[in-house]
Design a protein around this motif. Structure first.
Motif, PDB file in Angstrom:
ATOM      1  N   GLU A   1     -14.860 -83.623  36.843  1.00 43.23           N
ATOM      2  CA  GLU A   1     -13.439 -83.953  36.798  1.00 43.23           C
ATOM      3  C   GLU A   1     -13.182 -85.438  36.552  1.00 43.23           C
ATOM      4  OE1 GLU A   1     -10.965 -80.726  39.229  1.00 43.23           O
ATOM      5  OE2 GLU A   1     -12.367 -81.839  40.493  1.00 43.23           O
ATOM      6  N   GLU A   2     -14.239 -86.242  36.529  1.00 41.59           N
ATOM      7  CA  GLU A   2     -14.088 -87.639  36.133  1.00 41.59           C
ATOM      8  C   GLU A   2     -13.714 -87.745  34.651  1.00 41.59           C
ATOM      9  OE1 GLU A   2     -17.433 -90.034  37.314  1.00 41.59           O
ATOM     10  OE2 GLU A   2     -17.268 -89.385  39.407  1.00 41.59           O
ATOM     11  N   ILE A   3     -13.994 -86.700  33.899  1.00 45.87           N
ATOM     12  CA  ILE A   3     -13.504 -86.604  32.527  1.00 45.87           C
ATOM     13  C   ILE A   3     -12.151 -85.906  32.622  1.00 45.87           C
ATOM     14  CG2 ILE A   3     -13.850 -85.608  30.233  1.00 45.87           C
ATOM     15  CD1 ILE A   3     -16.848 -85.811  30.684  1.00 45.87           C
ATOM     16  N   HIS A   4     -11.106 -86.570  32.207  1.00 43.73           N
ATOM     17  CA  HIS A   4      -9.736 -86.054  32.320  1.00 43.73           C
ATOM     18  C   HIS A   4      -9.631 -84.669  31.685  1.00 43.73           C
ATOM     19  CE1 HIS A   4      -5.387 -85.801  31.630  1.00 43.73           C
ATOM     20  NE2 HIS A   4      -5.269 -86.724  32.591  1.00 43.73           N
ATOM     21  N   VAL A   5      -8.794 -83.819  32.264  1.00 43.16           N
ATOM     22  CA  VAL A   5      -8.641 -82.451  31.786  1.00 43.16           C
ATOM     23  C   VAL A   5      -8.269 -82.401  30.301  1.00 43.16           C
ATOM     24  CG1 VAL A   5      -6.233 -82.221  32.550  1.00 43.16           C
ATOM     25  CG2 VAL A   5      -7.658 -80.182  32.262  1.00 43.16           C
ATOM     26  N   VAL A   6      -7.425 -83.300  29.847  1.00 42.31           N
ATOM     27  CA  VAL A   6      -7.059 -83.318  28.420  1.00 42.31           C
ATOM     28  C   VAL A   6      -8.300 -83.590  27.569  1.00 42.31           C
ATOM     29  CG1 VAL A   6      -5.708 -84.529  26.651  1.00 42.31           C
ATOM     30  CG2 VAL A   6      -4.669 -83.956  28.860  1.00 42.31           C
ATOM     31  N   ASN A   7      -9.165 -84.475  28.025  1.00 42.75           N
ATOM     32  CA  ASN A   7     -10.390 -84.770  27.279  1.00 42.75           C
ATOM     33  C   ASN A   7     -11.360 -83.599  27.315  1.00 42.75           C
ATOM     34  OD1 ASN A   7      -9.475 -87.372  26.655  1.00 42.75           O
ATOM     35  ND2 ASN A   7     -10.185 -88.131  28.623  1.00 42.75           N
ATOM     36  N   ARG A   8     -11.443 -82.899  28.449  1.00 44.70           N
ATOM     37  CA  ARG A   8     -12.309 -81.717  28.516  1.00 44.70           C
ATOM     38  C   ARG A   8     -11.796 -80.640  27.557  1.00 44.70           C
ATOM     39  NH1 ARG A   8     -11.471 -82.431  34.185  1.00 44.70           N
ATOM     40  NH2 ARG A   8     -10.701 -80.286  34.437  1.00 44.70           N
ATOM     41  N   MET A   9     -10.481 -80.471  27.519  1.00 43.42           N
ATOM     42  CA  MET A   9      -9.892 -79.489  26.603  1.00 43.42           C
ATOM     43  C   MET A   9     -10.223 -79.813  25.150  1.00 43.42           C
ATOM     44  SD  MET A   9      -6.114 -79.247  28.357  1.00 43.42           S
ATOM     45  CE  MET A   9      -5.369 -78.636  26.852  1.00 43.42           C
ATOM     46  N   HIS A  10     -10.030 -81.063  24.775  1.00 43.26           N
ATOM     47  CA  HIS A  10     -10.260 -81.432  23.375  1.00 43.26           C
ATOM     48  C   HIS A  10     -11.733 -81.452  23.021  1.00 43.26           C
ATOM     49  CE1 HIS A  10      -6.138 -81.884  22.325  1.00 43.26           C
ATOM     50  NE2 HIS A  10      -5.933 -82.558  23.436  1.00 43.26           N
ATOM     51  N   LEU A  11     -12.576 -81.798  23.972  1.00 40.01           N
ATOM     52  CA  LEU A  11     -14.015 -81.740  23.725  1.00 40.01           C
ATOM     53  C   LEU A  11     -14.425 -80.308  23.402  1.00 40.01           C
ATOM     54  CD1 LEU A  11     -16.804 -83.126  23.748  1.00 40.01           C
ATOM     55  CD2 LEU A  11     -16.887 -82.675  26.206  1.00 40.01           C
ATOM     56  N   LEU A  12     -13.977 -79.352  24.219  1.00 39.19           N
ATOM     57  CA  LEU A  12     -14.287 -77.942  23.963  1.00 39.19           C
ATOM     58  C   LEU A  12     -13.689 -77.466  22.644  1.00 39.19           C
ATOM     59  CD1 LEU A  12     -13.718 -76.351  27.488  1.00 39.19           C
ATOM     60  CD2 LEU A  12     -15.891 -76.496  26.254  1.00 39.19           C
ATOM     61  N   ASP A  13     -12.416 -77.787  22.434  1.00 43.68           N
ATOM     62  CA  ASP A  13     -11.753 -77.312  21.218  1.00 43.68           C
ATOM     63  C   ASP A  13     -12.372 -77.917  19.969  1.00 43.68           C
ATOM     64  OD1 ASP A  13      -9.698 -75.579  20.184  1.00 43.68           O
ATOM     65  OD2 ASP A  13      -8.668 -77.397  19.536  1.00 43.68           O
ATOM     66  N   ASP A  14     -12.678 -79.209  20.001  1.00 40.71           N
ATOM     67  CA  ASP A  14     -13.330 -79.842  18.844  1.00 40.71           C
ATOM     68  C   ASP A  14     -14.682 -79.198  18.569  1.00 40.71           C
ATOM     69  OD1 ASP A  14     -11.185 -81.553  18.566  1.00 40.71           O
ATOM     70  OD2 ASP A  14     -12.283 -83.370  19.161  1.00 40.71           O
ATOM     71  N   ALA A  15     -15.473 -78.978  19.616  1.00 43.91           N
ATOM     72  CA  ALA A  15     -16.810 -78.410  19.423  1.00 43.91           C
ATOM     73  C   ALA A  15     -16.721 -77.000  18.839  1.00 43.91           C
ATOM     74  CB  ALA A  15     -17.583 -78.410  20.742  1.00 43.91           C
ATOM     75  N   PHE A  16     -15.837 -76.171  19.400  1.00 47.03           N
ATOM     76  CA  PHE A  16     -15.691 -74.822  18.846  1.00 47.03           C
ATOM     77  C   PHE A  16     -15.171 -74.867  17.409  1.00 47.03           C
ATOM     78  CE2 PHE A  16     -16.000 -72.994  23.155  1.00 47.03           C
ATOM     79  CZ  PHE A  16     -16.791 -71.880  22.870  1.00 47.03           C
ATOM     80  N   THR A  17     -14.183 -75.702  17.135  1.00 47.48           N
ATOM     81  CA  THR A  17     -13.624 -75.780  15.789  1.00 47.48           C
ATOM     82  C   THR A  17     -14.673 -76.246  14.786  1.00 47.48           C
ATOM     83  OG1 THR A  17     -11.410 -76.180  16.669  1.00 47.48           O
ATOM     84  CG2 THR A  17     -11.804 -76.815  14.377  1.00 47.48           C
ATOM     85  N   LEU A  18     -15.471 -77.237  15.157  1.00 39.29           N
ATOM     86  CA  LEU A  18     -16.537 -77.703  14.275  1.00 39.29           C
ATOM     87  C   LEU A  18     -17.592 -76.616  14.060  1.00 39.29           C
ATOM     88  CD1 LEU A  18     -16.803 -81.337  15.641  1.00 39.29           C
ATOM     89  CD2 LEU A  18     -16.094 -80.691  13.329  1.00 39.29           C
ATOM     90  N   ALA A  19     -17.875 -75.835  15.100  1.00 39.36           N
ATOM     91  CA  ALA A  19     -18.823 -74.722  14.947  1.00 39.36           C
ATOM     92  C   ALA A  19     -18.231 -73.636  14.054  1.00 39.36           C
ATOM     93  CB  ALA A  19     -19.196 -74.155  16.312  1.00 39.36           C
ATOM     94  N   HIS A  20     -16.946 -73.318  14.240  1.00 41.72           N
ATOM     95  CA  HIS A  20     -16.289 -72.323  13.382  1.00 41.72           C
ATOM     96  C   HIS A  20     -16.378 -72.740  11.908  1.00 41.72           C
ATOM     97  CE1 HIS A  20     -14.815 -70.524  16.992  1.00 41.72           C
ATOM     98  NE2 HIS A  20     -13.682 -71.189  17.105  1.00 41.72           N
ATOM     99  N   GLY A  21     -16.300 -74.041  11.665  1.00 38.58           N
ATOM    100  CA  GLY A  21     -16.357 -74.551  10.296  1.00 38.58           C
ATOM    101  C   GLY A  21     -17.767 -74.735   9.769  1.00 38.58           C
ATOM    102  N   GLY A  22     -18.768 -74.485  10.603  1.00 38.71           N
ATOM    103  CA  GLY A  22     -20.157 -74.599  10.168  1.00 38.71           C
ATOM    104  C   GLY A  22     -20.727 -76.010  10.233  1.00 38.71           C
ATOM    105  N   TYR A  23     -20.038 -76.925  10.890  1.00 37.90           N
ATOM    106  CA  TYR A  23     -20.502 -78.315  10.958  1.00 37.90           C
ATOM    107  C   TYR A  23     -21.518 -78.544  12.066  1.00 37.90           C
ATOM    108  CZ  TYR A  23     -16.686 -79.155   7.773  1.00 37.90           C
ATOM    109  OH  TYR A  23     -15.854 -79.096   6.691  1.00 37.90           O
ATOM    110  N   ILE A  24     -21.438 -77.747  13.137  1.00 34.72           N
ATOM    111  CA  ILE A  24     -22.419 -77.819  14.219  1.00 34.72           C
ATOM    112  C   ILE A  24     -22.778 -76.390  14.614  1.00 34.72           C
ATOM    113  CG2 ILE A  24     -21.637 -80.060  15.109  1.00 34.72           C
ATOM    114  CD1 ILE A  24     -20.176 -78.586  17.358  1.00 34.72           C
TER     115      ILE A  24
END
Length: 135
Positions: free
Chosen positions: A51-74
């Motif tokens: 929780e030292e990583i703000h909830v907004v940052n945790r949300m965007h970290l997850l969303d960015d990672a999934f979106t990049l995976a959906h696009g085939g980048y990771i």
């Protein structure tokens, strides 16, 4: 679709620690990290200090990672590894990001012959069951 990527070297970055960019999403862009940084972030999220990583940052970290995976980048192992920390996170918004991306996985793969990584999805669904049983 072409993606313009800009690499910004950070001279003082210590690769043994994690680095988080676009805090509280000040810009509308996706952040793709080096594999070692994803691993360091996932390791930190799996601690009781996540929780030292703000909830907004945790949300965007997850969303960015999934979106990049959906696009085939990771590889999908990256967002799966990040998402397994959710068994300890009781915040609705982080779980909502996960559910949106699970739905997206079924939109992408549900009607195709591609096999999803059942082991990793199983970990996520077990976390979902635990989350809803505790609340």
């Amino acid at each position: 679709e072409t993606v313009d990527a800009t690499a910004i070297p950070i001279a003082t970055y210590n690769s043994s620690q994690w680095l988080l960019l676009n805090k509280q999403q000040v810009g509308y862009y996706r952040v793709m990290y080096a594999p070692a940084n994803y691993k360091a972030l996932a390791d930190f999220l799996h601690t009781d200090k996540f929780e030292e990583i703000h909830v907004v940052n945790r949300m965007h970290l997850l969303d960015d990672a999934f979106t990049l995976a959906h696009g085939g980048y990771i590889d999908y192992d990256v967002p799966y590894d990040l998402a397994t920390y959710l068994m300890n996170d009781k915040n609705f918004f982080t779980w909502d990001i996960l559910m949106d991306n699970i739905n997206r996985l079924y939109e992408i793969f549900g009607s195709r012959d591609t096999v999803l990584n059942v082991r990793n999805l199983g970990l996520i669904f077990n976390s979902l069951i635990l989350f809803f049983s505790l609340n």
